[in-house]
Design a protein around this motif. Sequence first.
Motif, PDB file in Angstrom:
ATOM      1  N   HIS A  41      53.648  -9.446  96.907  1.00  0.00           N
ATOM      2  CA  HIS A  41      53.205 -10.810  96.624  1.00  0.00           C
ATOM      3  C   HIS A  41      51.920 -11.054  97.404  1.00  0.00           C
ATOM      4  N   VAL A  62      46.579 -12.715  89.746  1.00  0.00           N
ATOM      5  CA  VAL A  62      47.080 -12.484  88.388  1.00  0.00           C
ATOM      6  C   VAL A  62      47.712 -11.103  88.384  1.00  0.00           C
ATOM      7  N   TRP A 115      52.229  -5.432  88.993  1.00  0.00           N
ATOM      8  CA  TRP A 115      52.817  -6.444  89.876  1.00  0.00           C
ATOM      9  C   TRP A 115      53.061  -5.874  91.263  1.00  0.00           C
ATOM     10  N   SER A 132      57.638  -8.234  80.848  1.00  0.00           N
ATOM     11  CA  SER A 132      58.179  -8.727  82.106  1.00  0.00           C
ATOM     12  C   SER A 132      59.564  -8.132  82.311  1.00  0.00           C
ATOM     13  N   TYR A 189      58.694 -13.266  84.885  1.00  0.00           N
ATOM     14  CA  TYR A 189      57.453 -13.481  85.622  1.00  0.00           C
ATOM     15  C   TYR A 189      56.347 -12.515  85.205  1.00  0.00           C
ATOM     16  N   PHE A 214      50.056 -16.167  89.477  1.00  0.00           N
ATOM     17  CA  PHE A 214      51.197 -16.305  90.378  1.00  0.00           C
ATOM     18  C   PHE A 214      50.730 -16.791  91.742  1.00  0.00           C
ATOM     19  N   TRP A 215      51.463 -17.776  92.266  1.00  0.00           N
ATOM     20  CA  TRP A 215      51.159 -18.369  93.569  1.00  0.00           C
ATOM     21  C   TRP A 215      52.360 -18.170  94.475  1.00  0.00           C
ATOM     22  N   ARG A 216      52.210 -17.343  95.512  1.00  0.00           N
ATOM     23  CA  ARG A 216      53.257 -17.206  96.523  1.00  0.00           C
ATOM     24  C   ARG A 216      52.964 -18.185  97.650  1.00  0.00           C
ATOM     25  N   TRP A 225      56.924 -21.879  82.899  1.00  0.00           N
ATOM     26  CA  TRP A 225      56.883 -21.876  84.357  1.00  0.00           C
ATOM     27  C   TRP A 225      58.000 -20.977  84.894  1.00  0.00           C
ATOM     28  N   CYS A 244      54.800 -19.151  88.886  1.00  0.00           N
ATOM     29  CA  CYS A 244      54.026 -18.314  87.981  1.00  0.00           C
ATOM     30  C   CYS A 244      53.894 -19.015  86.641  1.00  0.00           C
ATOM     31  N   ALA A 292      53.925 -17.988  83.458  1.00  0.00           N
ATOM     32  CA  ALA A 292      54.363 -16.705  82.919  1.00  0.00           C
ATOM     33  C   ALA A 292      53.941 -16.524  81.468  1.00  0.00           C
TER      34      ALA A 292
END
Length: 265
Positions: A56, A61, A72, A154, A166, A170-172, A220, A231, A233
Amino acid sequence: MSTEDERLLAGGAEVATYVPHPDLDIRLGPRPYLHPVRTLGGVRVSDALCFDHPWHLGVSVAMQDVDGVNFWGGRTYRRGEGYVWLDDHGRVAPAGRLPAGDGIGHRLRWQDRTGRVLLTERRRIAARLAPGGWELTFSYALSAPAGRDVTLGSPATNGRTGGAGYGGFFWRAPDGDAVAYTSSAEGEHGVNGSAEPWLAVTGGDAYTLVFRGLRDDDRWFVRTGDYVGVCAALAFERPLVIPAGTSLERDLTVLVADGTAVPPR
């Protein structure tokens, strides 16, 4: 901050650092990312290289399946097998700059571990002051080569249940107490998989993030229990095909505010 990293400013204040070329193990899905991201008051609202999910990477992206290549990071979900470690990881590499005014603009190549290019990307990132804080705009376009369709997938499209579709923007966020909500629901289980026009996450009384920009069949993907992440998605329920010679374009905005902001209900 390395000499390659770039600062993102909102109204003259530094609000984020963009890392265009991180030196990471291929198993982490190396890709450009924003981190740290902060509120105007200095509260950090992103996390990267986390203990629980080291792949993460702040705000980025990433896709778990691009024609069978894992961009990912981490293990790959295989139907009938679950998550397994495979030598299937790719990287997203800078390939030149784009005009972006006061923001950040890059061309990127999505490459498998042999260097073969599966997708090219145009990305522009900018920040501006907004009521209650500042707003991030994050636009990207993924282009398939002229002679070949490209399929995005995914864990969900590969057989995982539980709303794990997902992949995309993406925002962690940092670990801690967090609540996610939309205009009609609250809590991870209520909002994960929804297609509401906006989705907000509050980190206690410290910060609020308000996400907008879903298109077409996007959904989402939201986690606030095991970790905090959002995310937009692209393949939440079914694979998404980018036809040969065409581009998939997305424009996301995120309001970053100190304290508990109140988005429109």
